[in-house]
Design an enzyme around this catalytic site. Structure first.
Site, PDB file in Angstrom:
ATOM      1  CD  GLU A  22      -2.072  -1.241   2.843  1.00 47.69           C
ATOM      2  OE1 GLU A  22      -2.598  -0.430   3.496  1.00 47.69           O
ATOM      3  OE2 GLU A  22      -2.332  -2.578   3.232  1.00 47.69           O
TER       4      GLU A  22
ATOM      5  CD  GLU B 277      -7.186   2.046   6.723  1.00 47.90           C
ATOM      6  OE1 GLU B 277      -6.761   1.181   8.063  1.00 47.90           O
ATOM      7  OE2 GLU B 277      -6.347   1.858   5.703  1.00 47.90           O
TER       8      GLU B 277
END
Length: 404
Positions: A198, A316
């Site tokens: 990520e 997120e």
């Protein structure tokens, strides 16, 4: 209505063509055999590996470390690893950034043969919680873990070799030990068999009100285990905090502030992030703007030695508070997506690479949308446009009358 976007001139076709050239060539770049540091050396020793130190923002010091003595090479699976200095067949990308991306570079640059490592943030003061929502086998059904919220779009069920996008950069408010993230996920597996890499930007309350460039990958923290990933069950690794990610760029440092950032009803700034598999070496490369930053070697990501099965883009939130009202930590700009350009945060020019021949980045179709709490943070996918490509707006303020 005229749209003014400030970003590097590397978006669109020029950027895509450059990445495609990485994938199609069979030629290896200049490499050199590395000598692994002794296992007892848990981190870089300044008196041995640091060639130069540059003053960064605040208390940050940027150490220019010998590339062949970087932390990655302490990994047991990278013993005698040969560093791939560039993606295979790399061509120099021509383009000019209209702003300095990391301000420490105003004070100097790292010499050839070194990489920048920020001394203060080699380990975050409060390591932010990180995890990946689970999904049911053979179908995409997001199951968010406790204290985590998402507003994201995904492709699932194919064979994916890369994903990229331009991320609108903001500095959202974060409280307690919360964090707010905008990122790309590249994933294969589930549960303990999950491997993920990520990258994007992160904002944490304890980190001086700054938005940082970050990377993350799954691993196991115990040396006597294989270090090949544990699906976030044990821990995960940011930036260069543990051995694994091999950095090759001397220009950008991980865990360092991104500047400038976007302003509400003001200029908008993006950072382009790409994660893609070099099919010759098997490594997963990270590119930011026009710079190849480094790679995750295939040996530490056994489930990603082939292709990924899930790629996602979006926001997120980690809410550190177990009780009480919802966190006031913001996602994106802190404004809901229906406010649109200049007010809401966006992700634009979404593209992915699959197993089609030839391997090229392409626009996605049939995006799967996942929003855990639309009253707190939401997402709107928009029609493709020349300036924005495939794009979406996302985010929100967190705690409010509609988000108790």
């Amino acid at each position: 209505m005229a749209i003014e976007i400030h970003y590097t001139k590397l978006g669109g076709c020029f950027f895509i063509a450059a990445l495609t050239s990485f994938m199609l060539s069979n030629a290896f770049a200049d490499c050199r055999k590395v000598e692994t540091l002794k296992k007892t050396e848990a981190s870089v020793k300044p008196n041995k590996a640091v060639i130069k130190t540059i003053k960064g923002e605040g208390d940050d010091l940027i150490d220019c470390v010998d590339i062949y003595k970087q932390p990655a090479l302490n990994h047991p699976l990278l013993k005698n690893h040969t560093i791939q200095l560039k993606p295979s067949g790399t061509e120099t990308v021509s383009g000019v950034q209209d702003e300095i991306f990391q301000s420490w570079s105003r004070n100097g640059e790292c010499p050839d043969g070194t990489i920048p490592i920020v001394r203060r943030t080699q380990g975050f003061e409060h390591p932010p919680s990180k995890t990946m929502p689970q999904f049911e086998p053979n179908k995409f059904e997001l199951i968010p873990p406790p204290h985590h919220e998402y507003a994201q779009v995904s492709l699932y069920g194919g064979q994916y070799y890369g994903a990229q996008a331009g991320f609108n950069v903001w500095n959202p408010a974060a409280y307690n030990e919360d964090n707010s993230i905008a990122q790309i996920w590249v994933v294969r597996g589930n549960g303990k068999a999950l491997n993920s890499v990520e990258a994007g930007w992160i904002r944490m309350s304890p980190r001086d009100n700054r938005t940082l460039l970050f990377t993350f990958w799954t691993h196991n923290s115990k040396l006597h285990v294989t270090w090949q990933g544990d699906g976030y069950q044990s821990t995960g690794c940011y930036n260069l905090e543990c051995p694994g990610f091999v950095q090759t760029s001397k220009k950008f440092a991980l865990g360092v502030p991104i500047s400038p950032i976007s302003g509400y009803n003001g200029k908008q700034y993006d950072t382009f992030v790409s994660i893609y598999k070099n099919t010759n070496s098997g490594h997963w490369w990270l590119q930011v703007q026009n710079e190849a930053i480094g790679y995750w070697p295939d040996t530490i990501l056994p489930n990603l030695r082939g292709s990924a099965e899930l790629v996602s883009w979006g926001g997120e939130i980690y809410d550190s508070q177990a009780e009480g009202h919802h966190t006031s930590t913001q996602m994106g700009s802190g404004h809901f997506p229906d406010e649109g350009f200049g007010k809401a945060s966006y992700v634009r020019h979404l593209q992915y690479m699959d197993d089609s021949s030839p391997l090229t980045f392409k626009d996605p179709a049939g995006l799967l949308t996942s929003v855990t709490k639309p009253s707190c943070y939401n997402l709107i996918v928009k029609d493709k446009t020349p300036d924005m490509g495939t794009h979406f707006y996302y985010g929100g303020p967190g705690f409010s009358a509609s988000c108790p």
